[in-house]
Write a protein that holds these residues in place. Structure first.
Motif, PDB file in Angstrom:
ATOM      1  N   ASN A 146      10.062   9.501  -4.054  1.00  0.00           N
ATOM      2  CA  ASN A 146       9.295  10.666  -3.621  1.00  0.00           C
ATOM      3  C   ASN A 146       8.336  10.292  -2.494  1.00  0.00           C
ATOM      4  O   ASN A 146       8.249  10.986  -1.476  1.00  0.00           O
ATOM      5  CB  ASN A 146       8.522  11.250  -4.808  1.00  0.00           C
ATOM      6  N   LEU A 147       7.632   9.180  -2.661  1.00  0.00           N
ATOM      7  CA  LEU A 147       6.704   8.724  -1.621  1.00  0.00           C
ATOM      8  C   LEU A 147       7.434   8.477  -0.306  1.00  0.00           C
ATOM      9  O   LEU A 147       6.955   8.855   0.765  1.00  0.00           O
ATOM     10  CB  LEU A 147       5.990   7.444  -2.077  1.00  0.00           C
ATOM     11  N   ASN A 148       8.586   7.840  -0.389  1.00  0.00           N
ATOM     12  CA  ASN A 148       9.353   7.530   0.821  1.00  0.00           C
ATOM     13  C   ASN A 148       9.886   8.791   1.502  1.00  0.00           C
ATOM     14  O   ASN A 148      10.182   8.782   2.695  1.00  0.00           O
ATOM     15  CB  ASN A 148      10.508   6.590   0.485  1.00  0.00           C
ATOM     16  N   TRP A 161       1.086   4.856   2.429  1.00  0.00           N
ATOM     17  CA  TRP A 161       1.088   4.063   1.209  1.00  0.00           C
ATOM     18  C   TRP A 161       1.844   2.768   1.456  1.00  0.00           C
ATOM     19  O   TRP A 161       2.608   2.648   2.419  1.00  0.00           O
ATOM     20  CB  TRP A 161       1.748   4.843   0.064  1.00  0.00           C
ATOM     21  N   THR A 162       1.622   1.799   0.614  1.00  0.00           N
ATOM     22  CA  THR A 162       2.353   0.552   0.714  1.00  0.00           C
ATOM     23  C   THR A 162       2.347  -0.139  -0.640  1.00  0.00           C
ATOM     24  O   THR A 162       1.651   0.291  -1.569  1.00  0.00           O
ATOM     25  CB  THR A 162       1.748  -0.378   1.788  1.00  0.00           C
ATOM     26  N   LYS A 190       8.378   2.380   3.922  1.00  0.00           N
ATOM     27  CA  LYS A 190       8.654   2.411   5.353  1.00  0.00           C
ATOM     28  C   LYS A 190       7.640   1.574   6.131  1.00  0.00           C
ATOM     29  O   LYS A 190       7.948   1.039   7.199  1.00  0.00           O
ATOM     30  CB  LYS A 190       8.638   3.857   5.847  1.00  0.00           C
ATOM     31  N   SER A 191       6.431   1.450   5.588  1.00  0.00           N
ATOM     32  CA  SER A 191       5.371   0.681   6.251  1.00  0.00           C
ATOM     33  C   SER A 191       5.548  -0.817   6.071  1.00  0.00           C
ATOM     34  O   SER A 191       4.880  -1.611   6.733  1.00  0.00           O
ATOM     35  CB  SER A 191       4.003   1.085   5.686  1.00  0.00           C
ATOM     36  N   LYS A 250      -3.078  -1.729   6.655  1.00  0.00           N
ATOM     37  CA  LYS A 250      -1.694  -1.401   7.011  1.00  0.00           C
ATOM     38  C   LYS A 250      -1.481   0.111   7.015  1.00  0.00           C
ATOM     39  O   LYS A 250      -0.743   0.652   7.847  1.00  0.00           O
ATOM     40  CB  LYS A 250      -0.709  -2.073   6.052  1.00  0.00           C
ATOM     41  N   CYS A 251      -2.161   0.812   6.101  1.00  0.00           N
ATOM     42  CA  CYS A 251      -2.038   2.264   6.008  1.00  0.00           C
ATOM     43  C   CYS A 251      -2.971   2.998   6.960  1.00  0.00           C
ATOM     44  O   CYS A 251      -2.939   4.234   7.024  1.00  0.00           O
ATOM     45  CB  CYS A 251      -2.323   2.714   4.576  1.00  0.00           C
TER      46      CYS A 251
END
Length: 214
Positions: free
Chosen positions: A84-86, A93-94, A117-118, A142-143
């Motif tokens: 879902n996040l992707n 997010w990571t 994806k990050s 990173k986010c």
């Protein structure tokens, strides 16, 4: 990752059983529990007294290979949450893990969980591992988000302390440690049985997290 998204317990126990025998560490179950959530770089150096860098990296690889052979599996709700996040375009997010950059993507693939994806924050990306704040500060960077606007989701006391010390709010999942222990020793802001109680959606370019733990 381990204990929050994937269950690698059989492989971890097997690896610690081998290393406890090789380095005379005592009860491997006690060692596994005491080191949960920390970097192998730190724990092998500390417990096995390995000082030479090349040997340390070799032993990290040997340990992690045994864990992979143990067949890590997705924990309840993990695969659905990550998928879902992707799927949310623009979601920030990571995954922040104490595992190495060699092990982490292999373990996720084995468990059928997609890589963010990050990309990932691994043990190789920070000078100090959990419970120090460095891993989650790196994750927030990173986010491109201030740590105070982040939610850290963790199963390990060391990880929850790392998230708190980075300035983030923390959500504990009771997938590896008893609820009472997490509440007393890590004092998370929120606590759930597992990730089946957590859902996310994108609202005005921000992640909205809903917690429904019965």
């Amino acid at each position: 990752m381990d204990g929050t998204l994937i269950d690698s317990t059989p492989g971890v126990y097997k690896a610690w059983e081998t290393f406890a025998s090789d380095y005379s560490l005592g009860d491997f179950r006690e060692v596994a529990h005491a080191t949960h959530g920390r970097r192998l770089y730190d724990t092998l150096k500390e417990l096995c007294k390995i000082q030479e860098e090349e040997q340390l990296q070799t032993e990290i690889d040997r340990f992690e290979n045994e864990v992979i052979l143990g067949g890590p599996m997705p924990l309840p709700g993990a695969k659905e949450l990550i998928q879902n996040l992707n799927s949310l375009d623009g979601a920030k997010w990571t995954i922040v893990t104490s595992a190495s950059n060699k092990y982490a993507p292999r373990a996720l693939e084995k468990a059928g969980i997609p890589v963010p994806k990050s990309g990932l924050i691994t043990a190789n990306d920070v000078a100090k591992g959990k419970p120090h704040p460095d891993p989650y500060l790196a994750g927030a960077e990173k986010c491109l988000v201030n740590p105070s606007n982040c939610l850290v989701v963790e199963d390990a006391i060391s990880g929850l302390l790392s998230g708190r010390s980075a300035g983030a709010r923390t959500l504990a999942v009771c997938t590896s440690t008893q609820r009472s222990i997490l509440e007393n020793e890590a004092k998370p802001d929120y606590i759930v049985t597992d990730l089946t109680s957590v859902s996310v959606k994108l609202v005005e370019k921000k992640l909205q997290v809903t917690i429904n733990d019965v």
